[in-house]
Design a protein around this motif. Structure first.
Motif, PDB file in Angstrom:
ATOM      1  N   ASN A  38       0.846  -1.196   0.000  1.00 60.84           N
ATOM      2  CA  ASN A  38       0.000   0.000   0.000  1.00 60.84           C
ATOM      3  C   ASN A  38       0.878   1.242   0.000  1.00 60.84           C
ATOM      4  OD1 ASN A  38      -3.118  -0.430   0.548  1.00 60.84           O
ATOM      5  ND2 ASN A  38      -2.043  -2.038   1.675  1.00 60.84           N
ATOM      6  N   ASP A  39       0.537   2.222  -0.822  1.00 59.37           N
ATOM      7  CA  ASP A  39       1.133   3.544  -0.727  1.00 59.37           C
ATOM      8  C   ASP A  39       0.233   4.542  -1.438  1.00 59.37           C
ATOM      9  OD1 ASP A  39       1.636   2.702  -3.309  1.00 59.37           O
ATOM     10  OD2 ASP A  39       3.615   3.617  -3.429  1.00 59.37           O
ATOM     11  N   GLU A  40       0.320   5.793  -1.027  1.00 60.36           N
ATOM     12  CA  GLU A  40      -0.459   6.878  -1.620  1.00 60.36           C
ATOM     13  C   GLU A  40       0.365   8.155  -1.593  1.00 60.36           C
ATOM     14  OE1 GLU A  40      -4.717   7.456  -0.779  1.00 60.36           O
ATOM     15  OE2 GLU A  40      -4.523   5.833   0.665  1.00 60.36           O
ATOM     16  N   PRO A  41       0.195   9.030  -2.594  1.00 53.97           N
ATOM     17  CA  PRO A  41       0.948  10.285  -2.610  1.00 53.97           C
ATOM     18  C   PRO A  41       0.692  11.172  -1.394  1.00 53.97           C
ATOM     19  CG  PRO A  41       0.016   9.839  -4.772  1.00 53.97           C
ATOM     20  CD  PRO A  41      -0.583   8.832  -3.841  1.00 53.97           C
ATOM     21  N   THR A  42      -0.459  11.004  -0.748  1.00 55.82           N
ATOM     22  CA  THR A  42      -0.812  11.862   0.383  1.00 55.82           C
ATOM     23  C   THR A  42      -0.327  11.327   1.720  1.00 55.82           C
ATOM     24  OG1 THR A  42      -2.940  10.709   0.516  1.00 55.82           O
ATOM     25  CG2 THR A  42      -2.869  12.760  -0.764  1.00 55.82           C
ATOM     26  N   ALA A  43       0.272  10.134   1.730  1.00 54.04           N
ATOM     27  CA  ALA A  43       0.634   9.496   2.991  1.00 54.04           C
ATOM     28  C   ALA A  43       2.143   9.385   3.135  1.00 54.04           C
ATOM     29  CB  ALA A  43       0.009   8.100   3.067  1.00 54.04           C
ATOM     30  N   PRO A  44       2.660   9.556   4.359  1.00 52.46           N
ATOM     31  CA  PRO A  44       4.105   9.381   4.569  1.00 52.46           C
ATOM     32  C   PRO A  44       4.474   7.918   4.425  1.00 52.46           C
ATOM     33  CG  PRO A  44       2.979   9.696   6.665  1.00 52.46           C
ATOM     34  CD  PRO A  44       1.959   9.930   5.599  1.00 52.46           C
ATOM     35  N   PHE A  45       5.606   7.662   3.761  1.00 51.25           N
ATOM     36  CA  PHE A  45       6.016   6.285   3.516  1.00 51.25           C
ATOM     37  C   PHE A  45       7.506   6.129   3.779  1.00 51.25           C
ATOM     38  CE2 PHE A  45       7.619   2.790   0.968  1.00 51.25           C
ATOM     39  CZ  PHE A  45       6.715   1.787   1.278  1.00 51.25           C
ATOM     40  N   GLY A  46       7.852   5.100   4.519  1.00 59.08           N
ATOM     41  CA  GLY A  46       9.249   4.789   4.803  1.00 59.08           C
ATOM     42  C   GLY A  46       9.320   3.660   5.797  1.00 59.08           C
ATOM     43  N   GLY A  47      10.510   3.122   6.007  1.00 61.54           N
ATOM     44  CA  GLY A  47      10.666   1.967   6.873  1.00 61.54           C
ATOM     45  C   GLY A  47      11.611   2.218   8.026  1.00 61.54           C
ATOM     46  N   LEU A  48      11.721   1.201   8.877  1.00 62.09           N
ATOM     47  CA  LEU A  48      12.587   1.231  10.044  1.00 62.09           C
ATOM     48  C   LEU A  48      13.591   0.084   9.955  1.00 62.09           C
ATOM     49  CD1 LEU A  48       9.795   1.778  12.735  1.00 62.09           C
ATOM     50  CD2 LEU A  48      11.176   3.535  11.601  1.00 62.09           C
ATOM     51  N   GLY A  49      14.623   0.156  10.777  1.00 67.17           N
ATOM     52  CA  GLY A  49      15.612  -0.902  10.787  1.00 67.17           C
ATOM     53  C   GLY A  49      16.282  -1.034   9.431  1.00 67.17           C
ATOM     54  N   GLU A  50      16.407  -2.268   8.936  1.00 67.20           N
ATOM     55  CA  GLU A  50      17.049  -2.493   7.648  1.00 67.20           C
ATOM     56  C   GLU A  50      16.144  -2.155   6.471  1.00 67.20           C
ATOM     57  OE1 GLU A  50      19.109  -6.178   7.248  1.00 67.20           O
ATOM     58  OE2 GLU A  50      20.284  -5.877   9.077  1.00 67.20           O
ATOM     59  N   SER A  51      14.959  -1.643   6.765  1.00 62.00           N
ATOM     60  CA  SER A  51      14.069  -1.158   5.702  1.00 62.00           C
ATOM     61  C   SER A  51      14.244   0.325   5.430  1.00 62.00           C
ATOM     62  CB  SER A  51      12.597  -1.440   6.058  1.00 62.00           C
ATOM     63  OG  SER A  51      12.328  -2.813   5.998  1.00 62.00           O
ATOM     64  N   GLY A  52      15.115   0.993   6.191  1.00 69.39           N
ATOM     65  CA  GLY A  52      15.349   2.402   5.880  1.00 69.39           C
ATOM     66  C   GLY A  52      15.753   3.214   7.076  1.00 69.39           C
ATOM     67  N   SER A  53      15.998   4.471   6.792  1.00 73.53           N
ATOM     68  CA  SER A  53      16.522   5.383   7.809  1.00 73.53           C
ATOM     69  C   SER A  53      15.445   5.982   8.687  1.00 73.53           C
ATOM     70  CB  SER A  53      17.279   6.525   7.120  1.00 73.53           C
ATOM     71  OG  SER A  53      16.398   7.247   6.265  1.00 73.53           O
ATOM     72  N   GLY A  54      14.185   5.710   8.387  1.00 73.44           N
ATOM     73  CA  GLY A  54      13.098   6.339   9.122  1.00 73.44           C
ATOM     74  C   GLY A  54      12.607   7.599   8.470  1.00 73.44           C
ATOM     75  N   GLY A  55      13.388   8.174   7.530  1.00 77.45           N
ATOM     76  CA  GLY A  55      12.915   9.308   6.759  1.00 77.45           C
ATOM     77  C   GLY A  55      11.794   8.880   5.834  1.00 77.45           C
ATOM     78  N   LYS A  56      10.887   9.771   5.540  1.00 73.56           N
ATOM     79  CA  LYS A  56       9.707   9.411   4.768  1.00 73.56           C
ATOM     80  C   LYS A  56       9.458  10.396   3.641  1.00 73.56           C
ATOM     81  CE  LYS A  56       7.494   7.199   8.755  1.00 73.56           C
ATOM     82  NZ  LYS A  56       7.698   5.825   8.301  1.00 73.56           N
ATOM     83  N   HIS A  57       8.828   9.885   2.577  1.00 72.47           N
ATOM     84  CA  HIS A  57       8.290  10.712   1.503  1.00 72.47           C
ATOM     85  C   HIS A  57       6.776  10.682   1.625  1.00 72.47           C
ATOM     86  CE1 HIS A  57      11.918   9.431  -1.242  1.00 72.47           C
ATOM     87  NE2 HIS A  57      12.295  10.030  -0.134  1.00 72.47           N
ATOM     88  N   GLY A  58       6.134  11.637   0.972  1.00 69.97           N
ATOM     89  CA  GLY A  58       4.675  11.603   0.897  1.00 69.97           C
ATOM     90  C   GLY A  58       4.021  12.490   1.939  1.00 69.97           C
ATOM     91  N   GLY A  59       2.972  13.203   1.526  1.00 74.94           N
ATOM     92  CA  GLY A  59       2.304  14.108   2.444  1.00 74.94           C
ATOM     93  C   GLY A  59       3.069  15.406   2.583  1.00 74.94           C
TER      94      GLY A  59
END
Length: 487
Positions: free
Chosen positions: A441-462
């Protein structure tokens, strides 16, 4: 194939950097389902990155000084062009990436919405007044960072590039984009052509397909302060280390091994359909794919039977063909990796209930029942159409299994008791949670990003996430008169 927007006569053998530049190095654009050579693109090198950044810096000053509504006009035009040329662009995307046509068509719609959302972002409030103990006006405002480096992968080449390109441009930045050379058209040429036609001033967007050395040059360039990277955890770790040495800000959206939890009260048929979508969509080549199916022990046999039935009924073939569920894997290297993980997992004790075979790049949807927790296809990100299933006895065990992963990208929970779903979600560290849905799931209006080995915690969207991603916060004070300071 329509030549309205993507006529090769304009860009064949070229890359986009202050216009279409002839390149001495060529990349083949192939139909992943048939192996047919479609076109060629120019491949950039490290020198091209240096030239692009210097050009971008010069163009960015005037762009950031432009009125916000003028920037918004360009983004709205880009969105309209994605809609206008959706059929043509979707066919290129399906052929070049192997994505099902429906998924390729949705990518055009998402790209249009990303541009429309970015157009609104240009006029968003960008600061706040602060209290001060001194007789002065004190405020915090957000300013563009200058040049944003975007490095995007092959699996959803358009969406995973435009979600950074559009907001970065809207906020007054220039962009240097490095698409994966395997999807250089749908993840690069298409974006360049859209913004070229939308009237984006020259020099603001540079699209440089190439290998790791091009990405390295973008990351290491001293005048690119922000990097938005989507790709593997290994590559993201290397980028994070290089960026840290240069005090750069990075937004990393990396791999995943997301859990889909099916609680005891779920509708088995609906849950298995959701699980099949989550694991088999785009041949499993989605970072949010449902990589671990955790099913209550009272339902697991019925769930496996239904999931196996769906897998066996799924049509795998040319994504432009009728009734095709999904197309090929991106290349033979990825296919061999998937097959190695599957065979090793069967060797470790998993029951192979469906799939586990391939024809060329077409890998059959694979169901692994009663999978040991140390089986490679369960413990690792597969990035292929594989559904490992494990049972659990109660919610405590479900939470423990779901949380037992170095990744933290997405979580799906299927239950008739929404509050039980929320309680379970509170016990798992993850970037997103979807109750009564699968993990993609993802949408342009929603923040998206992961934690741990899925990412830095920074997010795109919204609005807020994009402001934080692509601007710097600046403190400004204003006094009526200069204070008298002691000499």
């Amino acid at each position: 194939m329509s030549e309205q927007l993507l006529s090769g006569s304009r860009w064949s053998g070229r890359y986009f950097s202050n216009g279409w530049q002839v390149s001495g190095s060529q990349g083949a654009v192939t139909d992943k389902a048939t192996g047919e050579l479609l076109e060629s693109t120019g491949l950039a090198d490290a020198d091209a990155v240096s030239h692009a950044v210097e050009t971008a810096l010069a163009a960015q000053r005037a762009w950031s000084a432009l009125a916000y509504d003028a920037r918004a006009v360009v983004l709205r035009r880009a969105g309209a062009l994605f809609e206008e040329h959706a059929a043509e662009a979707a066919e290129w995307t399906a052929r070049e990436s192997g994505a099902p046509l429906a998924m390729a068509e949705r990518a055009q719609s998402v790209a249009a919405q990303e541009c429309y959302e970015a157009a609104g972002l240009a006029s968003a409030p960008y600061g706040e007044l602060l209290r001060s103990g001194a007789p002065r006006l004190s405020l915090a405002r957000r300013r563009p960072v200058g040049v944003v480096g975007v490095i995007a992968p092959f699996n959803a080449p358009l969406v995973l590039a435009i979600r950074a390109v559009a907001p970065a441009l809207a906020l007054g930045n220039a962009v240097v984009l490095k698409p994966d050379p395997r999807t250089a058209v749908s993840g690069g040429v298409l974006i360049a052509r859209i913004f070229e036609e939308a009237g984006l001033p020259a020099g603001l967007l540079h699209v440089l397909p190439g290998g790791a050395e091009v990405g390295q040059a973008v990351v290491e360039h001293p005048r690119v302060p922000v990097i938005a990277f989507t790709g593997s955890t290994g590559a993201g770790r290397a980028i994070a280390l290089a960026a840290a040495a240069r005090f750069k800000r990075v937004h990393l959206e990396l791999g995943g091994n997301s859990a889909l939890v099916v609680l005891h009260d779920a509708d088995v048929a609906k849950a298995a359909a959701a699980g099949a979508f989550g694991s088999f969509r785009h041949a499993g080549q989605i970072c949010m794919a449902s990589g671990r199916h955790l099913v209550h022990e009272s339902l697991v046999d019925d769930y496996l039977a239904e999931l196996t039935r769906i897998a066996e009924a799924t049509v795998v073939g040319d994504p432009l063909g009728p009734g095709v569920g999904y197309g090929p894997l991106i290349d033979s290297g990825q296919r061999d990796r998937v097959h190695t993980l599957v065979t090793a997992s069967v060797g470790a004790g998993a029951d192979l209930l469906a799939g586990g075979t391939y024809d060329g790049l077409f890998y059959r949807p694979t169901v692994l029942g009663h999978t040991p927790l140390d089986a490679p296809a369960y413990a690792s990100e597969v990035f292929g159409p594989v559904a490992p299933v494990v049972s659990f006895a109660d919610s405590d065990e479900a939470a423990s299994l779901a949380a037992d992963s170095p990744y933290g990208l997405s979580l799906g929970i299927i239950t008739r008791d929404v509050m039980a779903g929320l309680d379970l979600a509170d016990r798992v560290s993850t970037g997103s949670v979807h109750i009564n849905d699968q993990t993609i799931n993802d949408e342009p209006t929603a923040p998206f990003g992961g934690l741990g080995e899925s990412g830095s915690g920074g997010k795109h969207g919204g609005v807020q996430s994009n402001l934080e991603a692509f601007t710097e916060l600046q403190w400004v004070t204003v006094r009526r008169d200069l204070p008298a300071y002691p000499s």
